[in-house]
Design an enzyme around this catalytic site. Structure first.
Site, PDB file in Angstrom:
ATOM      1  CG  HIS A  60      -2.069  -1.010   1.090  1.00 10.95           C
ATOM      2  ND1 HIS A  60      -2.490  -1.540  -0.110  1.00 10.95           N
ATOM      3  CD2 HIS A  60      -2.847  -1.598   2.056  1.00 10.95           C
ATOM      4  CE1 HIS A  60      -3.486  -2.387   0.109  1.00 10.95           C
ATOM      5  NE2 HIS A  60      -3.721  -2.454   1.402  1.00 10.95           N
ATOM      6  CG  HIS A  97      -7.958  -0.177   2.027  1.00 13.52           C
ATOM      7  ND1 HIS A  97      -8.365  -0.774   3.199  1.00 13.52           N
ATOM      8  CD2 HIS A  97      -7.080  -1.030   1.469  1.00 13.52           C
ATOM      9  CE1 HIS A  97      -7.734  -1.926   3.347  1.00 13.52           C
ATOM     10  NE2 HIS A  97      -6.939  -2.107   2.308  1.00 13.52           N
ATOM     11  CD  GLU A 105      -8.273  -3.649  -0.694  1.00 15.94           C
ATOM     12  OE1 GLU A 105      -7.140  -3.468  -1.153  1.00 15.94           O
ATOM     13  OE2 GLU A 105      -8.483  -4.415   0.260  1.00 15.94           O
TER      14      GLU A 105
HETATM   15  C1  GAL Z   1      -5.705  -5.150   2.360  1.00 19.43           C
HETATM   16  C2  GAL Z   1      -4.789  -6.290   2.097  1.00 19.43           C
HETATM   17  C3  GAL Z   1      -4.622  -7.054   3.384  1.00 19.43           C
HETATM   18  C4  GAL Z   1      -4.159  -6.158   4.496  1.00 19.43           C
HETATM   19  C5  GAL Z   1      -5.054  -4.941   4.596  1.00 19.43           C
HETATM   20  C6  GAL Z   1      -4.553  -3.900   5.564  1.00 19.43           C
HETATM   21  O1  GAL Z   1      -5.857  -4.371   1.200  1.00 19.43           O
HETATM   22  O2  GAL Z   1      -5.307  -7.103   1.073  1.00 19.43           O
HETATM   23  O3  GAL Z   1      -3.710  -8.144   3.197  1.00 19.43           O
HETATM   24  O4  GAL Z   1      -2.831  -5.780   4.263  1.00 19.43           O
HETATM   25  O5  GAL Z   1      -5.166  -4.302   3.347  1.00 19.43           O
HETATM   26  O6  GAL Z   1      -4.490  -4.388   6.843  1.00 19.43           O
END
Ligand code: GAL
Length: 390
Positions: free
Chosen positions: A141, A213, A355
């Protein structure tokens, strides 16, 4: 090169809004003239920068609350089948919560590259770039302080119940090459659609993969579990991943697996049948149907939803439309009970994320749709969240 700037939402957004307003008048629901934005204080960041809360409201009384920190959706207040409103996304009461370690990208705009990059490494034009491995051993991210944790500049468009957020990400930001100028525009329509339009330009070749998100619980943020929600995902295939959630490069059929949501199914029905990986539940990228659409939100919506999430108890339903090739379905496996808005604990699997994005690690997988943005090109993405009741 001077970045392209816009002071109003894209023309296609305006057209869609107009269509929604006409539809509202035709059915006699809502009062378009009542659409507006209130601006409220939302605390200050640790360095003393004041944050605002932009409250977008339509004639039905539906509200979307947004802040500049992370270009984040803080609250989404929608009615149930009896007209009762609830906030259906997880978040915090002020900006300090979003700056804290408890913030698992709640409602934020994630970038420069959403999802994982294997080993935090990629090679472009003969040069290898090493990014932060903030999700050991991978990059997640956008790194230690990605776009989700930055103050964007807000430009409200009050007559349209719309806000544009702008961010300049300099050359070398979090280890990425080139400067990126990004915008994200949220627009709430009279038909209870939250339209998210993204754009970005770059002055060097660089990967760009933005996503939204939000963690949804349609019974209301803070409700105990999302396992009783029903989900449909219009995807025949997904990208299998290793134990660190990096795709193997294969694209396989969902048939005969617990990932098959082509017909609506409860999230909890088969979650226990998933292979035992570090994902601890659903955390998978779907290759969704009919993507690579050009033509803005109208074309994206005409292609039909990529996912439909509904809560049988309240009747609230979310339809998700996008032009993106990937959809990460994450069942809130890493939520651990930290307190959010109003002190509500956000328990394991008490919300889920849908997402819309490029595929994880696409920068290292030549067989995946490219996430590379070249100078002179424009990155565009339209994603629409439509809230309904059954
Ligand atoms: C999501 C991801 C998860 C985790 C989460 C944040 O987008 O797929 O594995 O990292 O974000 O905690």
């Amino acid at each position: 090169m001077e970045p392209m700037t816009r002071t109003v939402p894209h023309l296609s957004i305006l057209l869609l809004l107009l269509m929604a307003l006409v539809a509202c008048n035709a059915t006699g629901t809502g009062d378009p003239a009542a659409s507006k934005i209130d601006v409220r204080p939302f605390g200050a960041t640790a360095d003393g920068t004041a944050a605002n809360l932009f409250v977008l409201r339509n004639g039905r009384g539906t509200e979307a609350h947004l802040t500049e920190f992370g270009a984040t959706l803080v609250s989404m207040n929608v009615a149930d089948r009896g007209g009762e409103r609830a906030d259906v996304v997880l978040g915090f009461d002020d900006v300090s919560g979003y700056e804290s370690d408890a913030n698992q990208y709640f409602g934020s705009t994630v970038g420069r590259v959403a999802n994982r990059v294997a080993g935090g490494r990629f090679t472009l034009e003969g040069r290898t770039y090493q990014l932060a491995t903030n999700n050991d051993p991978n990059h997640l991210h956008g790194g230690d302080r990605g776009y989700s944790h930055r103050m964007w500049r807000a430009e409200p468009h009050p007559s349209l119940a719309s806000v544009t957020f702008r961010l300049t990400s300099e050359d070398g930001d979090e280890g990425y090459p080139g400067r990126v100028d990004a915008t994200v525009t949220y627009t709430l329509t009279e038909a209870d659609e939250l339209i998210i339009e993204y754009s970005a330009t770059a002055d060097q070749p660089t990967p760009v993969n933005l996503t939204h998100h939000s963690y949804f619980n349609l019974a209301g943020a803070g409700s105990a579990s999302v396992l009783g929600h029903e989900l449909q995902v219009n995807a025949d295939r997904y990208t299998p991943a290793d134990e660190t959630l990096i795709p193997t490069g294969a694209i396989e059929s969902v048939a005969g697996t617990p990932l098959d949501f082509r017909a609506p199914e409860l999230i909890g029905a088969r979650i226990g049948e998933l292979d035992d990986t570090s994902a601890l539940g659903y955390d998978h990228n779907y290759a969704v149907r009919s993507r690579a659409l050009k033509g803005g939100p109208g074309a994206v919506m005409a292609a039909g939803p990529v996912a439909v999430l509904s809560d049988p108890s309240s009747g609230r339903t979310l339809e998700l439309f996008t032009d993106q090739p990937g959809l990460q379905f994450y069942s809130g496996n890493f939520l651990k009970g930290a307190k959010g808005k109003g002190g509500a604990p956000y328990a394991h699997r008490s919300a889920c994320c849908l997402e819309t994005q490029g595929y994880p690690d696409a920068i290292n997988e030549p067989g995946f749709p490219s996430v590379l943005l070249m100078p002179g090109e424009e990155y565009r993405q339209f994603t629409v969240h439509r809230f309904l009741v059954d």
